[in-house]
Scaffold this motif. Structure first.
Motif, PDB file in Angstrom:
ATOM      1  N   VAL A 216     -21.692 -66.774  60.128  1.00  0.00           N
ATOM      2  CA  VAL A 216     -20.440 -67.528  60.059  1.00  0.00           C
ATOM      3  C   VAL A 216     -20.638 -68.741  59.166  1.00  0.00           C
ATOM      4  O   VAL A 216     -21.594 -69.502  59.346  1.00  0.00           O
ATOM      5  CB  VAL A 216     -19.983 -67.980  61.465  1.00  0.00           C
ATOM      6  CG1 VAL A 216     -18.657 -68.744  61.376  1.00  0.00           C
ATOM      7  CG2 VAL A 216     -19.866 -66.783  62.402  1.00  0.00           C
ATOM      8  N   VAL A 217     -19.731 -68.921  58.215  1.00  0.00           N
ATOM      9  CA  VAL A 217     -19.735 -70.103  57.350  1.00  0.00           C
ATOM     10  C   VAL A 217     -18.495 -70.926  57.698  1.00  0.00           C
ATOM     11  O   VAL A 217     -17.371 -70.434  57.597  1.00  0.00           O
ATOM     12  CB  VAL A 217     -19.722 -69.719  55.859  1.00  0.00           C
ATOM     13  CG1 VAL A 217     -19.773 -70.982  54.991  1.00  0.00           C
ATOM     14  CG2 VAL A 217     -20.886 -68.785  55.532  1.00  0.00           C
ATOM     15  N   ASP A 226     -20.762 -73.837  70.567  1.00  0.00           N
ATOM     16  CA  ASP A 226     -20.542 -73.912  72.012  1.00  0.00           C
ATOM     17  C   ASP A 226     -20.100 -72.552  72.563  1.00  0.00           C
ATOM     18  O   ASP A 226     -20.533 -72.145  73.655  1.00  0.00           O
ATOM     19  CB  ASP A 226     -19.495 -74.970  72.339  1.00  0.00           C
ATOM     20  CG  ASP A 226     -20.014 -76.392  72.115  1.00  0.00           C
ATOM     21  OD1 ASP A 226     -21.260 -76.556  72.062  1.00  0.00           O
ATOM     22  OD2 ASP A 226     -19.193 -77.314  71.989  1.00  0.00           O
ATOM     23  N   PHE A 227     -19.237 -71.875  71.828  1.00  0.00           N
ATOM     24  CA  PHE A 227     -18.753 -70.563  72.276  1.00  0.00           C
ATOM     25  C   PHE A 227     -19.902 -69.548  72.343  1.00  0.00           C
ATOM     26  O   PHE A 227     -20.020 -68.784  73.310  1.00  0.00           O
ATOM     27  CB  PHE A 227     -17.665 -70.053  71.321  1.00  0.00           C
ATOM     28  CG  PHE A 227     -17.143 -68.695  71.681  1.00  0.00           C
ATOM     29  CD1 PHE A 227     -16.256 -68.523  72.728  1.00  0.00           C
ATOM     30  CD2 PHE A 227     -17.551 -67.577  70.962  1.00  0.00           C
ATOM     31  CE1 PHE A 227     -15.781 -67.247  73.073  1.00  0.00           C
ATOM     32  CE2 PHE A 227     -17.083 -66.307  71.295  1.00  0.00           C
ATOM     33  CZ  PHE A 227     -16.200 -66.143  72.350  1.00  0.00           C
ATOM     34  N   ARG A 264     -15.628 -60.377  70.341  1.00  0.00           N
ATOM     35  CA  ARG A 264     -15.168 -61.615  70.977  1.00  0.00           C
ATOM     36  C   ARG A 264     -15.315 -62.805  70.038  1.00  0.00           C
ATOM     37  O   ARG A 264     -14.422 -63.666  69.969  1.00  0.00           O
ATOM     38  CB  ARG A 264     -15.960 -61.864  72.260  1.00  0.00           C
ATOM     39  CG  ARG A 264     -15.634 -60.903  73.397  1.00  0.00           C
ATOM     40  CD  ARG A 264     -16.461 -61.219  74.630  1.00  0.00           C
ATOM     41  NE  ARG A 264     -16.164 -62.569  75.140  1.00  0.00           N
ATOM     42  CZ  ARG A 264     -16.882 -63.178  76.078  1.00  0.00           C
ATOM     43  NH1 ARG A 264     -17.957 -62.571  76.594  1.00  0.00           N
ATOM     44  NH2 ARG A 264     -16.561 -64.394  76.495  1.00  0.00           N
ATOM     45  N   LEU A 265     -16.417 -62.848  69.289  1.00  0.00           N
ATOM     46  CA  LEU A 265     -16.614 -63.932  68.328  1.00  0.00           C
ATOM     47  C   LEU A 265     -15.560 -63.868  67.226  1.00  0.00           C
ATOM     48  O   LEU A 265     -14.988 -64.902  66.831  1.00  0.00           O
ATOM     49  CB  LEU A 265     -18.020 -63.851  67.715  1.00  0.00           C
ATOM     50  CG  LEU A 265     -18.329 -64.878  66.622  1.00  0.00           C
ATOM     51  CD1 LEU A 265     -18.225 -66.307  67.164  1.00  0.00           C
ATOM     52  CD2 LEU A 265     -19.712 -64.641  66.039  1.00  0.00           C
ATOM     53  N   ARG A 266     -15.288 -62.668  66.744  1.00  0.00           N
ATOM     54  CA  ARG A 266     -14.283 -62.507  65.703  1.00  0.00           C
ATOM     55  C   ARG A 266     -12.903 -62.959  66.188  1.00  0.00           C
ATOM     56  O   ARG A 266     -12.167 -63.651  65.468  1.00  0.00           O
ATOM     57  CB  ARG A 266     -14.242 -61.038  65.269  1.00  0.00           C
ATOM     58  CG  ARG A 266     -13.390 -60.787  64.032  1.00  0.00           C
ATOM     59  CD  ARG A 266     -13.573 -59.382  63.495  1.00  0.00           C
ATOM     60  NE  ARG A 266     -13.185 -58.373  64.474  1.00  0.00           N
ATOM     61  CZ  ARG A 266     -14.010 -57.498  65.019  1.00  0.00           C
ATOM     62  NH1 ARG A 266     -15.289 -57.502  64.690  1.00  0.00           N
ATOM     63  NH2 ARG A 266     -13.580 -56.613  65.892  1.00  0.00           N
ATOM     64  N   ARG A 270     -10.555 -66.110  64.868  1.00  0.00           N
ATOM     65  CA  ARG A 270      -9.174 -65.876  64.441  1.00  0.00           C
ATOM     66  C   ARG A 270      -8.235 -66.887  65.090  1.00  0.00           C
ATOM     67  O   ARG A 270      -7.274 -67.353  64.478  1.00  0.00           O
ATOM     68  CB  ARG A 270      -8.760 -64.455  64.810  1.00  0.00           C
ATOM     69  CG  ARG A 270      -7.383 -64.072  64.267  1.00  0.00           C
ATOM     70  CD  ARG A 270      -6.986 -62.659  64.688  1.00  0.00           C
ATOM     71  NE  ARG A 270      -7.863 -61.677  64.085  1.00  0.00           N
ATOM     72  CZ  ARG A 270      -8.614 -60.811  64.765  1.00  0.00           C
ATOM     73  NH1 ARG A 270      -8.606 -60.843  66.090  1.00  0.00           N
ATOM     74  NH2 ARG A 270      -9.363 -59.945  64.149  1.00  0.00           N
ATOM     75  N   THR A 271      -8.545 -67.253  66.341  1.00  0.00           N
ATOM     76  CA  THR A 271      -7.675 -68.167  67.090  1.00  0.00           C
ATOM     77  C   THR A 271      -8.003 -69.638  66.829  1.00  0.00           C
ATOM     78  O   THR A 271      -7.095 -70.476  66.720  1.00  0.00           O
ATOM     79  CB  THR A 271      -7.805 -67.895  68.605  1.00  0.00           C
ATOM     80  OG1 THR A 271      -7.506 -66.527  68.863  1.00  0.00           O
ATOM     81  CG2 THR A 271      -6.856 -68.777  69.403  1.00  0.00           C
ATOM     82  N   ASN A 272      -9.301 -69.960  66.699  1.00  0.00           N
ATOM     83  CA  ASN A 272      -9.714 -71.362  66.671  1.00  0.00           C
ATOM     84  C   ASN A 272     -10.172 -71.869  65.308  1.00  0.00           C
ATOM     85  O   ASN A 272     -10.232 -73.081  65.106  1.00  0.00           O
ATOM     86  CB  ASN A 272     -10.860 -71.567  67.678  1.00  0.00           C
ATOM     87  CG  ASN A 272     -10.424 -71.320  69.101  1.00  0.00           C
ATOM     88  OD1 ASN A 272      -9.877 -72.189  69.763  1.00  0.00           O
ATOM     89  ND2 ASN A 272     -10.661 -70.101  69.595  1.00  0.00           N
TER      90      ASN A 272
END
Length: 295
Positions: A216-217, A226-227, A264-266, A270-272
């Motif tokens: 992730v960049v 944290d997630f 879940r990470l994806r 997308r949301t945050n």
């Protein structure tokens, strides 16, 4: 404090040993079911001790496949003790006799004088699938199904022969024997089975171990980290970076997840943080804490 650490380590080791034993026996049981339900009634002799046992049981019908597997594995184990020593055999001895036991048990509980169906190709698919899945489970935990693996160990230690070639030659000879005894049609099915098994074993092992390497960049790493730590209960490697075009300071987060965790990470991104950039790469060779042991 040290006693607590030692107790925790012992419990973890016991749990790992229990898991190893359960998976080993599961793999051997699946292999035995494939031999008894599909290989034996169809005369599919792909090679190895099971293939040779199928041939011998046809030549000497007063004895079943399980009997010949006991005899062949006993001979191979004795040869292993002579040429390799007891310490080198490890779980191979257990696997050899356990597989013979499960085959004999299946023959006693559910004998198969005839195939389940008249569809030879369908029977071949399951004759390949069950033993291949079983072998993949066993190989994946670092054990073996015994049998011709002992021959491979002996050849490795005491000769310069190419092991893969030697075992392939033995399999081909067994298939030729099947064609001579049961007919050319069965021999051709055996060739397909031998080829198919190698692909299925490799494919199952890769799928069992497959994980997602996520990179992730982002310019807002705190919530993502944290997630990963708190929600996914995974760790990550964090690096400082700089955008080549914008020159902005960025953070690169690298983590290894299961399929479900990667999804879940994806969804979290997308949301945050819909401006984050993520790449997800498949890998079946993840070695380290939380995944496969280094040894």
């Amino acid at each position: 404090m040290m006693d607590l650490v030692k107790d925790a380590f012992k419990k973890e080791k016991l749990l790992a040993n229990f898991r190893f034993f359960v998976l080993l026996n599961l793999g051997l049981i699946l292999t035995a079911l494939g031999i008894v339900w599909f290989k034996t009634p169809n005369h599919f002799a792909f090679g190895g001790t099971s293939g040779l046992s199928v041939l011998l049981s046809a030549l000497f019908p007063q004895f079943n496949v399980g009997f010949f597997m006991w005899v062949l594995n006993l001979i191979l184990v004795v040869l292993g003790f002579v040429f390799l020593g007891i310490s080198c055999m490890g779980w191979t001895v257990f696997s050899s006799f356990a597989l013979s036991f499960y085959v004999s048990l299946c023959e006693a509980i559910w004998p198969m004088p005839h195939p389940f169906t008249d569809d030879k190709l369908l029977e071949l698919i399951f004759a390949v699938l069950l033993p291949a899945i079983g072998a993949a489970i066993v190989f994946n935990i670092g054990a073996s199904t015994g049998g011709t693996d002992i021959v491979a160990l002996i050849l490795t230690k005491h000769s310069s022969l190419n092991i893969g070639t030697a075992l392939m030659v033995s399999d081909v000879l067994i298939i030729i024997g099947a064609a001579a005894i049961f007919g050319v049609s069965t021999g051709l099915y055996c060739i397909l089975g031998l080829i198919g098994k190698s692909f299925v074993v490799d494919g199952v092992i890769e799928n069992i171990n497959q994980r997602k390497v996520c990179t992730v960049v982002t310019s807002n790493p705190e919530d993502i980290i944290d997630f990963i730590l708190d929600d996914l209960h995974r760790s990550a490697t964090v690096e400082d970076a700089q955008g080549a075009y914008t020159g902005k300071d960025l953070t690169v987060i690298i983590t290894v997840l299961t399929r479900r965790e990667a999804a879940r990470l994806r969804n979290f991104l997308r949301t945050n943080d819909n401006h984050a950039f993520i790449t997800i790469v498949n890998s079946s060779e993840i070695i380290g804490k939380g995944f496969r042991a280094l040894n």
